[in-house]
Motif scaffolding. Structure first.
Motif, PDB file in Angstrom:
ATOM      1  N   ALA A 225      53.913  48.195  69.658  1.00 28.12           N
ATOM      2  CA  ALA A 225      52.542  47.802  69.313  1.00 28.12           C
ATOM      3  C   ALA A 225      51.727  47.474  70.561  1.00 28.12           C
ATOM      4  CB  ALA A 225      52.573  46.600  68.369  1.00 28.12           C
ATOM      5  N   ILE A 226      52.342  46.816  71.534  1.00 28.97           N
ATOM      6  CA  ILE A 226      51.634  46.473  72.780  1.00 28.97           C
ATOM      7  C   ILE A 226      51.207  47.739  73.519  1.00 28.97           C
ATOM      8  CG2 ILE A 226      51.930  45.462  75.080  1.00 28.97           C
ATOM      9  CD1 ILE A 226      53.736  43.332  73.740  1.00 28.97           C
ATOM     10  N   GLU A 227      52.119  48.705  73.633  1.00 23.04           N
ATOM     11  CA  GLU A 227      51.805  49.987  74.293  1.00 23.04           C
ATOM     12  C   GLU A 227      50.635  50.676  73.597  1.00 23.04           C
ATOM     13  OE1 GLU A 227      53.077  51.716  76.860  1.00 23.04           O
ATOM     14  OE2 GLU A 227      55.047  50.903  77.339  1.00 23.04           O
ATOM     15  N   VAL A 228      50.722  50.765  72.277  1.00 23.56           N
ATOM     16  CA  VAL A 228      49.700  51.469  71.494  1.00 23.56           C
ATOM     17  C   VAL A 228      48.345  50.774  71.619  1.00 23.56           C
ATOM     18  CG1 VAL A 228      48.968  51.953  69.115  1.00 23.56           C
ATOM     19  CG2 VAL A 228      51.291  52.522  69.838  1.00 23.56           C
ATOM     20  N   GLU A 229      48.345  49.444  71.479  1.00 23.99           N
ATOM     21  CA  GLU A 229      47.093  48.691  71.530  1.00 23.99           C
ATOM     22  C   GLU A 229      46.465  48.752  72.918  1.00 23.99           C
ATOM     23  OE1 GLU A 229      43.812  46.354  70.681  1.00 23.99           O
ATOM     24  OE2 GLU A 229      45.133  47.576  69.411  1.00 23.99           O
ATOM     25  N   ALA A 230      47.289  48.690  73.964  1.00 25.15           N
ATOM     26  CA  ALA A 230      46.766  48.767  75.330  1.00 25.15           C
ATOM     27  C   ALA A 230      46.076  50.114  75.566  1.00 25.15           C
ATOM     28  CB  ALA A 230      47.886  48.561  76.336  1.00 25.15           C
ATOM     29  N   LYS A 231      46.706  51.182  75.123  1.00 26.83           N
ATOM     30  CA  LYS A 231      46.115  52.514  75.306  1.00 26.83           C
ATOM     31  C   LYS A 231      44.824  52.660  74.511  1.00 26.83           C
ATOM     32  CE  LYS A 231      50.481  54.739  76.487  1.00 26.83           C
ATOM     33  NZ  LYS A 231      51.609  55.593  76.034  1.00 26.83           N
ATOM     34  N   ARG A 232      44.775  52.037  73.321  1.00 25.72           N
ATOM     35  CA  ARG A 232      43.542  52.078  72.520  1.00 25.72           C
ATOM     36  C   ARG A 232      42.410  51.379  73.277  1.00 25.72           C
ATOM     37  NH1 ARG A 232      40.367  49.114  69.014  1.00 25.72           N
ATOM     38  NH2 ARG A 232      41.436  47.197  69.632  1.00 25.72           N
ATOM     39  N   GLN A 233      42.699  50.201  73.842  1.00 25.93           N
ATOM     40  CA  GLN A 233      41.672  49.456  74.569  1.00 25.93           C
ATOM     41  C   GLN A 233      41.226  50.197  75.834  1.00 25.93           C
ATOM     42  OE1 GLN A 233      42.699  45.325  75.232  1.00 25.93           O
ATOM     43  NE2 GLN A 233      43.510  45.054  73.164  1.00 25.93           N
TER      44      GLN A 233
ATOM     45  N   VAL B 152      37.328  51.259  76.734  1.00 29.14           N
ATOM     46  CA  VAL B 152      36.634  50.798  77.951  1.00 29.14           C
ATOM     47  C   VAL B 152      36.258  51.969  78.847  1.00 29.14           C
ATOM     48  CG1 VAL B 152      36.886  49.433  80.064  1.00 29.14           C
ATOM     49  CG2 VAL B 152      37.742  48.534  77.896  1.00 29.14           C
ATOM     50  N   GLU B 153      37.174  52.907  79.043  1.00 33.41           N
ATOM     51  CA  GLU B 153      36.865  54.058  79.901  1.00 33.41           C
ATOM     52  C   GLU B 153      35.844  54.986  79.260  1.00 33.41           C
ATOM     53  OE1 GLU B 153      40.741  54.491  82.770  1.00 33.41           O
ATOM     54  OE2 GLU B 153      40.473  55.993  81.197  1.00 33.41           O
ATOM     55  N   GLY B 154      35.695  54.879  77.928  1.00 32.93           N
ATOM     56  CA  GLY B 154      34.682  55.682  77.239  1.00 32.93           C
ATOM     57  C   GLY B 154      33.321  55.010  77.225  1.00 32.93           C
ATOM     58  N   GLY B 155      33.217  53.847  77.891  1.00 33.33           N
ATOM     59  CA  GLY B 155      31.928  53.151  77.970  1.00 33.33           C
ATOM     60  C   GLY B 155      31.707  52.147  76.858  1.00 33.33           C
ATOM     61  N   GLY B 156      32.712  51.956  76.006  1.00 30.52           N
ATOM     62  CA  GLY B 156      32.571  51.023  74.891  1.00 30.52           C
ATOM     63  C   GLY B 156      33.024  49.619  75.246  1.00 30.52           C
ATOM     64  N   THR B 157      32.988  48.742  74.248  1.00 32.15           N
ATOM     65  CA  THR B 157      33.399  47.347  74.414  1.00 32.15           C
ATOM     66  C   THR B 157      34.469  47.019  73.394  1.00 32.15           C
ATOM     67  OG1 THR B 157      31.164  46.759  75.132  1.00 32.15           O
ATOM     68  CG2 THR B 157      32.603  44.953  74.444  1.00 32.15           C
ATOM     69  N   VAL B 158      35.524  46.385  73.847  1.00 32.79           N
ATOM     70  CA  VAL B 158      36.594  45.963  72.930  1.00 32.79           C
ATOM     71  C   VAL B 158      36.126  44.746  72.157  1.00 32.79           C
ATOM     72  CG1 VAL B 158      38.959  45.066  72.776  1.00 32.79           C
ATOM     73  CG2 VAL B 158      38.405  46.860  74.437  1.00 32.79           C
ATOM     74  N   SER B 159      36.236  44.800  70.832  1.00 38.58           N
ATOM     75  CA  SER B 159      35.854  43.667  69.987  1.00 38.58           C
ATOM     76  C   SER B 159      37.065  42.779  69.744  1.00 38.58           C
ATOM     77  CB  SER B 159      35.320  44.163  68.632  1.00 38.58           C
ATOM     78  OG  SER B 159      34.195  44.986  68.812  1.00 38.58           O
ATOM     79  N   GLN B 160      36.850  41.469  69.855  1.00 39.74           N
ATOM     80  CA  GLN B 160      37.952  40.546  69.578  1.00 39.74           C
ATOM     81  C   GLN B 160      38.195  40.531  68.080  1.00 39.74           C
ATOM     82  OE1 GLN B 160      37.618  36.689  71.382  1.00 39.74           O
ATOM     83  NE2 GLN B 160      39.201  35.797  70.086  1.00 39.74           N
ATOM     84  N   GLU B 161      39.406  40.881  67.689  1.00 42.32           N
ATOM     85  CA  GLU B 161      39.711  40.975  66.265  1.00 42.32           C
ATOM     86  C   GLU B 161      41.219  40.856  66.037  1.00 42.32           C
ATOM     87  OE1 GLU B 161      38.642  44.823  64.765  1.00 42.32           O
ATOM     88  OE2 GLU B 161      39.569  45.887  66.439  1.00 42.32           O
ATOM     89  N   THR B 162      41.571  40.721  64.781  1.00 41.53           N
ATOM     90  CA  THR B 162      42.979  40.712  64.371  1.00 41.53           C
ATOM     91  C   THR B 162      43.320  42.095  63.844  1.00 41.53           C
ATOM     92  OG1 THR B 162      42.879  38.373  63.795  1.00 41.53           O
ATOM     93  CG2 THR B 162      44.671  39.649  62.839  1.00 41.53           C
ATOM     94  N   ARG B 163      44.454  42.641  64.316  1.00 36.61           N
ATOM     95  CA  ARG B 163      44.836  43.989  63.938  1.00 36.61           C
ATOM     96  C   ARG B 163      46.273  43.998  63.399  1.00 36.61           C
ATOM     97  NH1 ARG B 163      41.181  47.642  65.821  1.00 36.61           N
ATOM     98  NH2 ARG B 163      42.634  49.391  65.692  1.00 36.61           N
TER      99      ARG B 163
ATOM    100  N   ALA C 167      55.922  36.986  65.174  1.00 36.20           N
ATOM    101  CA  ALA C 167      55.016  36.727  66.300  1.00 36.20           C
ATOM    102  C   ALA C 167      53.665  37.398  66.092  1.00 36.20           C
ATOM    103  CB  ALA C 167      55.648  37.228  67.599  1.00 36.20           C
ATOM    104  N   ASP C 168      52.624  36.704  66.523  1.00 33.44           N
ATOM    105  CA  ASP C 168      51.301  37.300  66.659  1.00 33.44           C
ATOM    106  C   ASP C 168      51.124  37.569  68.148  1.00 33.44           C
ATOM    107  OD1 ASP C 168      51.024  36.770  63.975  1.00 33.44           O
ATOM    108  OD2 ASP C 168      49.844  34.949  64.271  1.00 33.44           O
ATOM    109  N   VAL C 169      50.801  38.811  68.500  1.00 34.20           N
ATOM    110  CA  VAL C 169      50.766  39.229  69.902  1.00 34.20           C
ATOM    111  C   VAL C 169      49.325  39.460  70.345  1.00 34.20           C
ATOM    112  CG1 VAL C 169      51.674  40.872  71.581  1.00 34.20           C
ATOM    113  CG2 VAL C 169      52.990  40.382  69.512  1.00 34.20           C
ATOM    114  N   ASN C 170      48.896  38.719  71.354  1.00 38.31           N
ATOM    115  CA  ASN C 170      47.552  38.895  71.902  1.00 38.31           C
ATOM    116  C   ASN C 170      47.615  39.806  73.123  1.00 38.31           C
ATOM    117  OD1 ASN C 170      45.689  36.976  70.366  1.00 38.31           O
ATOM    118  ND2 ASN C 170      47.426  35.654  70.839  1.00 38.31           N
ATOM    119  N   VAL C 171      46.883  40.922  73.061  1.00 40.64           N
ATOM    120  CA  VAL C 171      46.931  41.949  74.105  1.00 40.64           C
ATOM    121  C   VAL C 171      45.542  42.168  74.688  1.00 40.64           C
ATOM    122  CG1 VAL C 171      47.536  44.347  74.636  1.00 40.64           C
ATOM    123  CG2 VAL C 171      48.814  43.111  72.876  1.00 40.64           C
ATOM    124  N   SER C 172      45.477  42.219  76.013  1.00 46.68           N
ATOM    125  CA  SER C 172      44.234  42.626  76.678  1.00 46.68           C
ATOM    126  C   SER C 172      44.597  43.429  77.923  1.00 46.68           C
ATOM    127  CB  SER C 172      43.367  41.408  77.050  1.00 46.68           C
ATOM    128  OG  SER C 172      44.010  40.624  78.033  1.00 46.68           O
TER     129      SER C 172
END
Length: 504
Positions: free
Chosen positions: A254-262, A266-277, A212-217
Motif C-alpha cells: 500500500a505504501i508503494e502504491v500510494e507513494a507512486k499515486r502522489q 505532483v509531477e502532473g502539476g496537481g495537489t495531493v489532498s489530505q484524506e483517508t484512503r 495499522a493506519d499508515v500515513n504516507v507522504s
C-alpha cells in the motif's frame, strides 16, 4: 553488557518521471489490550464467541448505563509504555469522539485526545546487521473499539456483531520517522514483538488484534532534513492515511502504491489532498474513503461520565519492577552469555517461546552448538512441517539437548546426529536409548577403521598417487571409509588415519 552501535538506513527513493522522491511515513497502530474484560464493562473479550454474546448493557448503549474503567486495561497500557521507554502520564482523561459508527451503539467513541495515558517514547527497529532506526513514539492512548458490520450474509441487509464493541485498544502513534515500506513493516513487527513479550497484546493481525493506519507522504531529497532541523512540517508533502491495514505484506504494498499515486499527481502539476484512503490488494490501488477530518470535526469534549484518571508513581514503579526481560535486552544477553552472533541472537529472541526453548537446550551446554541445532535443524524442520510453532514441536528441549550431549561425548557423529534427530522428531523416544537400541554409536576403535581404509587404498592405487600429489584429494578416502562403516566411524579419527597412511 555489549554496546551495539547502528548505522541509520537510507530512505527509500522512488524515481518519478521528472525527479527522485523520498518517502515519509508515520503509523497509528491499534493494538487490542490483552484482558479478560472490556475497557468499560465486564463483558468477555474472548475471540470467536457467538455473535452478540459478549455484550453488556453499557456496550449496547442502553439508557442509564455508565462506563466503569477496567484497572487491568490501564495497567496494560502503562506496561506497554514502559516497554517502549515512554513517559507515563500520572494524569490522563477520556474524551468523547462524536462520529457515526454503525456498529458502536453509543453514537460516539470514548478515547483520549487531550490527555493520553502515555507520552513520548521510542522503538529501535533493526533493518539488518548493524543497521537500525530509532522511531519516536508520540503518544499512546486508550480507547474503545467498535463492533463489526457484516455485509455479505444477505443481499438487502447488513448485520452487526457487537462482540468487539467496547474492547480496549491502545493507539500507538509514531512520529513521521519511517522512511520506507520495509521499515514500516519492521516497525509494526517490532511493536508486536515487544507487546507479546510484555503480554499486553497478542498481536494476531489475522484476528484483528492489531491493525495499522499508515500515513504516507512524499518529499524531494533534502526536504526531510530541513523538517528535522526546524520541526516545520511544511517541508514535507501532504499526507494521506491508509486505513485499517492488517497485514505486513499489504502495508508495504500500500505504501508503494500510494507513494507512486502522489508522485504522479505532483509531477502532473496537481495537489495531493489530505484524506483517508483504503488499499485494494486485488486491484493494487488505494481509493478515497473520506476527506481527512480534523479534531474539531469530531466535536471532542471530556466524557462527563468518567472522572480524570489519576495514577500513583508507586504503582507505576511496581509495574516497572515486574516487567519481563524485553527482546533487545534478551538479544544482547544471548550474544554476551552464549557468544552468539547478532543475527542468531535476533532469530532466537524473535518470539518468547523460541527464546525459552533455546535457553532450556543451552543450559549447561555450548551455546553456539545449541543455537545451531535449534535454528538450522529444529526451526528448519518445523517450517517444512506446515510451519509449525515451537509450542507444537515433537522434539522437547530435553530431547534436543540429549542429542547434543551425544555429539559432545563422541558417542555419535554429526551425520548420525541428524539421522537421530529425524527419528526423535518422527517417532519420539530418548536419544541415548535409541542410539543403543539401533546400534548407531560412533566407531572409535581404530582397528576396524584402519582395516577398511587399507582395503580402499589397496583397491585404488591410482587415486593414492593423485592424493599424494594433491593432498586436497584425501577427502575422497575419508568419504569412502565413512561409507564403508555406515557413517559410524569417528570423522576426526578417519581424517588423521588417512593423512598418516597417505604420508607413509
Amino acid at each position: 553488557m555489549l554496546d551495539l552501535t547502528y548505522e541509520t538506513p537510507k530512505p527509500k527513493v522512488i524515481a518519478g518521471a521528472k525527479q527522485d522522491w523520498e518517502l515519509v511515513i508515520g503509523l497509528e497502530v491499534h493494538a487490542q489490550v490483552s484482558s479478560n474484560a472490556k475497557l468499560f464493562s465486564g463483558a468477555s473479550t474472548k475471540f470467536g464467541a457467538e455473535p452478540n454474546s459478549n455484550v453488556a448493557f453499557v456496550d449496547a448503549g442502553m439508557p442509564g448505563m455508565l462506563p466503569v474503567i477496567n484497572e487491568e486495561c490501564v495497567a496494560q497500557a502503562v506496561r506497554t509504555g514502559l516497554g517502549l521507554k515512554a513517559e507515563i502520564n500520572l494524569y490522563s482523561a477520556f474524551d468523547r469522539k462524536n462520529y457515526f459508527y454503525p456498529d458502536l451503539p453509543q453514537g460516539y467513541q470514548i478515547s483520549q485526545l487531550y490527555h493520553p495515558i502515555v507520552g513520548v517514547g521510542e522503538v529501535l527497529v533493526e533493518m539488518g546487521s548493524g543497521i537500525a532506526r530509532t522511531v519516536r513514539i508520540e503518544r499512546i492512548h486508550l480507547e474503545q473499539d467498535a463492533g463489526k458490520s457484516i455485509h455479505d450474509m444477505d443481499p438487502t441487509m447488513s448485520f452487526v456483531d457487537l462482540n468487539r464493541t467496547g474492547v480496549a485498544l491502545m493507539e500507538i502513534v509514531s512520529m513521521p520517522d519511517i522512511r520506507g515500506p520495509e521499515e514500516a513493516a519492521a516497525y509494526v513487527s517490532k511493536l508486536r514483538q515487544i507487546m507479546r513479550y510484555l503480554g499486553t497484546c497478542d498481536g494476531n493481525m489475522q484476528n484483528g488484534s492489531m491493525r495499522a493506519d499508515v500515513n504516507v507522504s512524499i518529499c524531494a531529497p533534502g526536504q526531510y532534513e530541513k523538517y528535522q532541523e526546524t520541526g516545520d512540517f511544511s517541508h514535507l508533502g501532504t499526507r494521506c492515511e491508509i486505513k485499517n491495514m492488517n497485514s505486513l505484506r499489504f502495508i508495504q504494498q500500500a505504501i508503494e502504491v500510494e507513494a507512486k499515486r502522489q508522485i504522479a499527481i505532483v509531477e502532473g502539476g496537481g495537489t495531493v489532498s489530505q484524506e483517508t484512503r483504503l488499499y485494494d490488494p486485488d486491484k493494487g490501488e488505494t481509493r478515497s474513503m473520506r476527506s481527512k477530518e480534523e479534531a474539531h470535526d469530531y466535536r471532542y469534549f471530556p466524557d462527563p461520565d468518567l472522572l480524570p484518571l489519576e495514577i500513583e508513581q508507586a504503582w507505576v514503579d511496581d509495574l516497572k519492577a515486574h516487567l519481563p526481560e524485553l527482546p533487545d535486552e534478551k538479544r544482547l544477553r544471548f550474544m554476551e552469555e552464549f557468544g552468539l552472533s547478532d543475527y542468531d541472537s535476533g532469530v532466537l529472541t524473535a518470539d518468547t517461546a523460541d527464546a525459552a526453548y533455546f535457553e532450556e537446550v543451552a543450559k549447561g551446554r555450548d551455546g553456539k552448538i545449541a543455537a545451531n541445532w535449534v535454528i538450522n535443524e529444529l526451526f528448519g524442520r518445523l517450517k517444512k512441517d506446515d510451519d509449525k510453532a515451537i509450542g507444537d514441536s515433537p522434539v522437547s528441549p530435553a530431547q534436543l539437548g540429549g542429542i547434543i550431549d551425544l555429539i559432545a561425548s563422541d558417542a555419535i557423529s554429526g551425520k548420525i546426529a541428524k539421522d537421530l534427530f529425524e527419528i526423535v522428531y518422527s517417532e519420539g523416544g530418548d536419544p541415548a536409548e535409541i542410539v543403543e537400541a539401533r546400534g548407531m554409536k560412533q566407531v572409535t576403535d581404530l582397528g576396524p577403521i584402519e582395516a577398511a581404509l587399507d582395503e580402499i587404498i589397496a583397491a585404488n592405487p591410482a587415486q593414492v598417487e593423485k592424493a599424494k600429489e594433491n593432498p586436497k584429494l584425501a577427502g575422497w578416502f575419508v568419504g569412502q571409509v565413512m561409507k564403508a562403516t555406515g557413517g559410524k566411524a569417528n570423522p576426526k579419527a578417519v581424517n588423521e588415519l588417512v593423512a598418516k597412511k597417505l604420508a607413509g
